[in-house]
Each structure stands twice: as structure tokens, then as C-alpha cells.
Design a protein around this motif. Structure first.
Motif, PDB file in Angstrom:
ATOM      1  N   LEU A 134     -28.399  -8.469 -51.411  1.00  0.00           N
ATOM      2  CA  LEU A 134     -28.635  -7.992 -50.196  1.00  0.00           C
ATOM      3  C   LEU A 134     -30.074  -8.013 -49.853  1.00  0.00           C
ATOM      4  CD1 LEU A 134     -25.823  -5.415 -49.835  1.00  0.00           C
ATOM      5  CD2 LEU A 134     -26.035  -7.483 -48.909  1.00  0.00           C
ATOM      6  N   LEU A 135     -31.147  -7.591 -50.731  1.00  0.00           N
ATOM      7  CA  LEU A 135     -32.489  -7.589 -50.452  1.00  0.00           C
ATOM      8  C   LEU A 135     -33.067  -8.811 -50.063  1.00  0.00           C
ATOM      9  CD1 LEU A 135     -34.960  -5.793 -50.354  1.00  0.00           C
ATOM     10  CD2 LEU A 135     -35.446  -6.582 -52.590  1.00  0.00           C
ATOM     11  N   ALA A 136     -32.757  -9.772 -51.244  1.00  0.00           N
ATOM     12  CA  ALA A 136     -33.250 -11.127 -50.837  1.00  0.00           C
ATOM     13  C   ALA A 136     -32.766 -11.905 -49.685  1.00  0.00           C
ATOM     14  CB  ALA A 136     -32.915 -11.915 -52.097  1.00  0.00           C
ATOM     15  N   ILE A 183     -37.723 -14.010 -56.766  1.00  0.00           N
ATOM     16  CA  ILE A 183     -36.237 -14.592 -56.120  1.00  0.00           C
ATOM     17  C   ILE A 183     -36.329 -14.484 -54.802  1.00  0.00           C
ATOM     18  CG2 ILE A 183     -34.055 -13.486 -55.824  1.00  0.00           C
ATOM     19  CD1 ILE A 183     -34.564 -12.353 -58.832  1.00  0.00           C
ATOM     20  N   VAL A 184     -37.116 -13.744 -54.054  1.00  0.00           N
ATOM     21  CA  VAL A 184     -37.127 -13.929 -52.606  1.00  0.00           C
ATOM     22  C   VAL A 184     -37.821 -15.104 -52.146  1.00  0.00           C
ATOM     23  CG1 VAL A 184     -38.257 -12.783 -50.495  1.00  0.00           C
ATOM     24  CG2 VAL A 184     -37.120 -11.192 -52.259  1.00  0.00           C
ATOM     25  N   LEU A 185     -38.840 -15.364 -52.927  1.00  0.00           N
ATOM     26  CA  LEU A 185     -39.544 -16.842 -52.588  1.00  0.00           C
ATOM     27  C   LEU A 185     -38.440 -17.921 -52.676  1.00  0.00           C
ATOM     28  CD1 LEU A 185     -43.031 -16.606 -54.119  1.00  0.00           C
ATOM     29  CD2 LEU A 185     -42.414 -16.498 -51.772  1.00  0.00           C
ATOM     30  N   ALA A 186     -37.899 -17.923 -53.746  1.00  0.00           N
ATOM     31  CA  ALA A 186     -37.117 -18.919 -54.150  1.00  0.00           C
ATOM     32  C   ALA A 186     -35.995 -18.989 -52.962  1.00  0.00           C
ATOM     33  CB  ALA A 186     -36.627 -18.848 -55.557  1.00  0.00           C
ATOM     34  N   THR A 187     -35.506 -18.104 -52.648  1.00  0.00           N
ATOM     35  CA  THR A 187     -34.486 -17.873 -51.720  1.00  0.00           C
ATOM     36  C   THR A 187     -34.926 -18.461 -50.341  1.00  0.00           C
ATOM     37  OG1 THR A 187     -33.384 -15.976 -53.000  1.00  0.00           O
ATOM     38  CG2 THR A 187     -32.550 -16.447 -50.694  1.00  0.00           C
TER      39      THR A 187
END
Lengths: 372, 313
Positions: free
Chosen positions: B78-80, B169-173
Motif C-alpha cells: 500500500l505504501l509503495a 521498492i518504491v523507486l522500482a515501482t
């Protein structure tokens, strides 16, 4: 509000849309910019509106636009006080007709805005003006083309523009609606007297609707004048060929006796067909086809001397009296001939003997006023 | 008036003539083939997810979801998504607006760049981030605490962990879901052209008013659809996230990664239970999209009907 465009040039890459164009439009006039596609007419209209800008913007030599003497060249479109109607209406598709018309009244500086009730009154009044009372809740795609165009016009008029600019206003409509709207726009103009410029490629529309016609071709203005004048006294071969039908005939033959190789222009309605063969100075021609539907019959002919094809327009009664058939040999008289020696206009009205004076070395056939 | 005619045409739909229809067996065969395909490839897998998830009863199902690691994975997903989706919404809107409404140098290049995340395998995109921000990567050495000439005291004093941590993880998403909104909007905006915006400008609207009242409402359904797709991918992304995550249970696992771990541990029921969350997400977005479209259509028909009544009176 008069409009003046001075020395406007505009290039799109290598394409020249406008080449040093000057234009003046008088206050309260209805002016047509007429020309084939690519002649620069729409670009000129958009520059007047402030949707495009002339080349070298900001440079002192750049073209300038004046409204009533005031330089508006650097003014944003929204502040020029123009109403612009787009060829494909450009109605806001997600808004109702009512909201479309009200849009201009709800976006200005807050202090200048009308109260909500006054806006509603104004929109209702405009809906009446465009004869669409009660359709305010429709969305644009639930209207016919003609209705949409009228909504676009009402939307432009809502902000009480000083200048109304229309880009091919009837271009996307079918013939009958087009005619009705044309008449309606003329009436509207008589009522409102807003200085109006519209773009069209339809010469009939320009001649019928406008006070003044500006004929454009290849990025330049060819001629400016009232409809009657540009039709009767075309300034160049382009204008005569673009305005109405015209026959283009070679002049270098035995009977049409000019000294240089030049071209004669004859309107089909200036071609008179005669049965009698008494006058051997008349041009001889053979009939290829007779189209007799409508008020005027069109007769297509072939010259006996050099084989050129041309057309004549003959009143229905006259056509009946002559009893023309395919293959008949007839005599042809041109009531009116136009030439452009050195690119200049010269009128050759046989009955005045003008031809004799404007065409050096040319002797009218005997019985001038009858034949060439 | 012409309006009457067009309104009536709106209501009366002539029945199709028999001679214009295909023979019965052709229609039957085509519909049958389509139904078979949909059943095999869509309905059966969907059913499998839920039957497997519920095989040991609802108790086991909810236990699998309430597991500490599962909850952590859900939170991280959810955060990502809540970072990636708004970022790509803003970016996609800006990019498609620029591309569709203006001419500028390098436009083709920008379009190609936007499509890049689709063209590159997600695993590769993940690896790129490892190469950039990993301990041995280009920027990696500057991210750890130490005395780096180019960085301020704050960065020198802190260990900044990107790979095998939440930022990675956020960057990749963000990278992988980059094109969704823009791709949805560019063709739509290009088809709509610039005339409506220009009309608004001639009527005295400011640039912001034009954007808010004309451009944005015109693309709202496309934008909504783009966001739905972007969100589904952000939550479901596996490859790129898997490379940068490091699979630390309870810390850097997203829902798809958690499903994989459970599956590899032969905990099929729990794996499917967690997977059913993503499946539900897909179903909910579908229903949502259809509801929104339906409401939109109803509103239009109501407007047309009210006009009809006016004509009748």
C-alpha cells in the motif's frame, strides 16, 4: 471596432503561410477571407485573434495587429476582446449547452463577473437569439451540426466581443443547413453590427454573405473589394478562375486576333449560342453535351478552330427555342471577355468597343457588339 | 427543426433485418468459442484462486491474512502504491499534456522514453537500480555513512539504504508503472486536439482555468482508467521489486513477493489466500470502472429524455 493587420508574415518550417500581408477591416463590416486551402486565410484570422503570432515576434519589424488603432500584437487572445468560432465548433464536450455559453462569463477577473442570476438571464437571451430555447441542458454531442455551430456562436457572443472571427463557420455542414445558417448569420450581423471576419473557401458563400471580400492565394492577398466588384472586375487570372465558373480560351486564332499569345476568360453565362450561320466571323463550335436540369441549362461545346472545350449557360427558355442536340454545329458569341495583359486586368466589353482600345493590334470583327 | 429529428433518431433503433444476420450455426460456434476461451483462461483461474484460498475454511483464510509478515507485506504494498500512483498521475498528466498540445524538439524522444519501462523487462529495471544504488554501484559508495566530499553533513552522518530497503521498492515501482497514465492520456488528448483549450483562452480563461475546467474534465475517464491500471500494476509488480527487495520477511516483502515465499514453502493455502487480495483488487477495479461508466451514461440519457419531454409539451 476596426481591424488592421500590417505587414504580417508567417512561416511554418519551410512553408510560407503569409507573406507580408496588409489588411484593413472597417468597423461593423462583414468581411470574408476567401481562398483555396493553404492560401493563408485561416492563419491570418488566427493571428488577428491572437491564437498565432507573426514571424519575428517581439522584433520591431514584425507584423502588427491593431484594433481601432490600438496595437494589440502583444496582447493575449483572451484580452483582445475577440469572439472566435472554430471550424469544428470546439464546444466543451463535457459541459451542457448552457455551461458552454456561460463559460466566458465565469472566467474573467472575479470583480468583473456578473452575478449568477444575471449570467443565467444572459445565457437564456442568447439561447433565444440562436433559436435553441429549452436545449440548455443538452450536451454538445446531442445536437446537430448546425445547432452546435450556433451554440459556438452564442458562446463567442456571450462575452460581447468587439470583433467576431469565424473560421470556416459552415465548412462542416451539409448544403441545406449551410444556406439557412448563412442567411441567419447575415440577419444576426444586421442586428448586432459587430465587426466580423469569416474565413471560407466557398466563393458562393463569400459573395452572398460578405460586405467585402478579401481574395487570398499563396500567402498573399490578391484582391479586396465588395462582392460585385471582385466578381465583375477581377484583378488577376487567379481571382477570375477562383470566383465562379469561367472558360479559359486561347486567343491566338484567326477570328480572335490578338498579336500575342494570351488567354481570354469568358463566364459561361456570357456565352451566347446562335443557330444562324450567316455571320462567318462568329466562332464556330460543336455541341458535346446538353445538361438541361434546373433553371439554366449547361451546354458543353468544342471550338471548331482549335478543339478547345468550353461551357455555356443558357436560360431554359432559350435552350428550348434553340432545340440544341449533341453534335450540332452552332455559332457562338461572347458578350463579355476578360484578359490580363502583363497580369493586369483589362475588360473587353465588345459592345463598348473596349476590346479595340485595350488590345493593341486587335480589330473587332465587323458588326462589333455582336461577335468577336 | 433539425433537433426534433435527431432526438427521435436517438430513441428509435430499427430492428436488424434477418438477411443481414449470420446463419445460426456461425453465431453459435463463434459465441461458443469465445465463451470457452474466456472460461478456460479467465474464469477457471479466478475460481481456483478462491477455492484454494478457502480450502481449509474461512478461519485458515483469515489467519493467513492476519499473519504478521502478511500484514507487513500488505502495508508495504500500500505504501509503495500510494507513493508511485500519485507521482505517476502527476507526471503522466504533465507529459501527455505537453506531448498532445504542444510542438517541441525532442518530442519523439520523450515519447520513446515514456514507453521505455514497457520495453524493458522488469527484472532488468530492477537490476539497473541495483547497479546504481547498490553497495558496489555508481552511487552506492556515497550512500553509506562516511566522509564524502560532495555531500553535506547530514548525508555523511547517515547510512542511506536504498537497495534491499523500502526506497528501492518504491523507486522500482515508480519506474515500472511510469507509462500507464501517460499512455492512456496521450492518444486521447491528441484526438481531442487543442481547439477547446484555445476557445477557452479566447473567452478570457487563464491557463489554470483552462486546464482545470476544460482539459482535465475532458480526460477524466481516461485518467481514471490510467490510474486504475497503474495502481493494479503498482500493487502486483513482481520482477523489478523482487530484484531490489532482498526478501527480508516483515520488512521488504510486498504482497506478490510474500505469495512467492509462501508458495515456495509449500504453504499453498496461505499463498492463495494472500493472492486472493490481489485478485479482489482486480475485480473491484473492474466493477468500479463499469459503475462509473454506467453512471456517466445514465446522466446523459436523463438529459436527453428531459429535452424530449420539452418537445412533447
Amino acid at each position: 471596432m476596426s481591424i488592421e493587420a500590417r505587414n504580417i508574415s508567417k512561416h511554418f518550417g519551410a512553408f510560407t503561410a503569409l507573406d507580408g500581408v496588409d489588411l484593413k477591416v472597417g468597423t461593423g463590416r462583414l468581411t470574408a477571407l476567401l481562398g483555396p486551402s493553404g492560401s493563408g486565410k485561416t492563419t491570418l484570422l488566427r493571428i488577428i485573434a491572437g491564437l498565432e503570432f507573426p514571424d519575428a515576434r517581439g522584433d520591431p519589424t514584425a507584423g502588427r495587429v491593431f484594433f481601432h488603432g490600438e496595437d494589440v500584437s502583444d496582447m493575449a487572445a483572451g484580452r483582445r476582446g475577440v469572439g472566435f468560432v472554430f471550424q469544428h465548433y470546439a464546444l466543451f464536450r463535457h459541459m451542457t449547452v448552457f455551461d458552454n455559453i456561460a463559460f466566458g462569463l465565469t472566467v474573467g477577473p472575479r470583480k468583473n463577473r456578473l452575478p449568477r442570476a444575471a449570467i443565467a438571464d444572459r445565457v437564456r437571451e442568447l439561447l433565444g437569439l440562436i433559436q435553441l430555447d429549452g436545449l440548455g441542458r443538452r450536451l454538445p454531442d446531442q445536437l446537430s451540426g448546425g445547432q452546435r455551430q450556433r451554440v459556438a456562436l452564442a458562446r463567442a457572443l456571450a462575452v460581447q466581443p468587439k470583433v467576431l472571427l469565424l473560421d470556416e463557420p459552415f465548412g462542416a455542414l451539409d448544403a441545406q443547413v449551410r444556406k439557412d445558417l448563412r442567411r441567419w448569420l447575415r440577419q444576426l450581423h444586421e442586428k448586432l453590427h459587430v465587426t466580423t471576419v469569416f474565413v471560407t473557401h466557398d466563393q458562393e458563400e463569400a459573395l452572398e454573405l460578405a460586405d467585402e471580400v478579401v481574395v487570398m492565394n499563396q500567402a498573399r492577398i490578391q484582391q479586396v473589394g465588395p462582392p460585385q466588384e471582385v466578381y465583375d472586375r477581377p484583378a488577376s487570372p487567379f481571382v477570375i478562375e477562383f470566383l465562379g465558373n469561367v472558360n479559359r480560351l486561347a486567343a491566338g486564332d484567326g477570328r480572335l486576333r490578338p498579336t500575342d499569345q494570351s488567354v481570354l476568360y469568358v463566364r459561361p453565362h456570357d456565352v451566347d449560342i446562335q443557330r444562324d450561320h450567316a455571320d462567318d466571323h462568329a466562332l464556330r463550335a460543336r455541341i458535346l453535351h446538353v445538361f438541361s436540369a434546373g433553371n439554366y441549362g449547361r451546354v458543353s461545346l468544342q471550338r471548331a478552330d482549335n478543339g478547345e472545350h468550353f461551357e455555356a449557360e443558357v436560360a431554359r427558355d432559350r435552350l428550348h427555342d434553340l432545340g440544341l442536340k449533341q453534335g450540332d454545329e452552332v455559332s457562338v458569341v461572347f458578350r463579355h471577355v476578360r484578359m490580363f495583359p502583363q497580369g493586369k486586368f483589362a475588360e473587353a466589353d465588345v459592345s463598348d468597343g473596349l476590346l479595340a482600345t485595350t488590345r493593341p493590334g486587335y480589330t473587332p470583327a465587323h458588326g462589333a457588339g455582336e461577335n468577336i | 427543426m433539425a433537433g426534433n429529428v435527431s432526438t427521435l433518431a436517438y430513441v428509435a433503433q430499427p430492428r436488424q433485418r434477418r438477411s443481414l444476420r449470420d446463419p445460426r450455426w456461425v453465431r453459435g460456434a463463434l459465441i461458443g468459442a469465445a465463451l470457452l476461451f474466456v472460461t478456460l483462461f479467465l474464469v477457471v483461474p479466478l475460481a481456483v484462486v478462491f477455492t484454494e484460498a478457502l480450502r481449509k475454511g474461512p478461519g485458515a483464510y483469515f489467519a493467513a491474512l492476519a499473519d504478521r509478515d502478511a500484514l507487513a507485506a500488505i502495508r508495504l504494498t500500500l505504501l509503495a502504491a500510494s507513493i508511485a500512483v500519485p507521482l505517476n498521475l502527476i507526471f503522466g498528466l504533465a507529459a501527455s499534456w505537453a506531448i498532445a498540445k504542444f510542438e517541441f524538439r525532442g518530442k519523439a524522444l520523450l515519447i520513446a522514453l515514456i514507453e521505455l519501462p514497457f520495453a524493458v523487462s522488469p527484472v532488468i529495471s530492477g537490476l539497473v537500480y541495483v547497479l546504481l544504488f547498490g553497495a558496489q554501484g555508481w552511487f552506492g559508495p556515497y550512500l553509506g555513512a562516511g566522509d564524502h566530499r560532495w555531500l553535506g553533513p547530514w548525508a555523511n552522518a547517515h547510512d542511506i539504504q536504498i537497495i534491499f530497503a523500502v526506497p528501492g521498492i518504491v523507486l522500482a515501482t515508480v519506474f515500472v508503472t511510469f507509462p500507464f497514465v501517460a499512455r492512456e492520456l496521450i492518444p486521447l488528448m491528441q484526438a481531442q486536439g487543442r481547439d477547446e483549450e484555445l476557445a477557452a483562452l479566447t473567452l478570457g480563461a487563464t491557463g489554470w482555468q483552462t486546464f482545470r475546467r476544460v482539459t482535465l474534465p475532458n480526460v477524466k475517464w481516461g485518467l481514471f482508467y490510467g490510474v486504475v491500471l497503474c495502481n493494479a500494476r503498482a500493487m502486483g509488480e513482481f520482477g523489478a521489486v523482487s530484484v531490489v527487495s532482498g526478501h527480508i520477511r516483515g520488512e521488504t516483502n510486498t504482497i506478490p513477493l510474500h505469495v512467492e515465499i509462501l508458495y515456495n514453502e509449500y504453504n499453498l493455502q496461505a499463498a492463495f489466500a494472500v493472492a486472493s487480495l490481489l485478485t479482489l483488487l482486480a475485480l473491484v477495479t473492474l466493477v468500479l470502472k463499469n459503475l462509473v461508466e454506467l453512471r456517466h451514461r445514465r446522466a446523459r440519457e436523463a438529459a436527453a429524455a428531459s429535452d424530449l419531454r420539452q418537445f412533447a409539451t
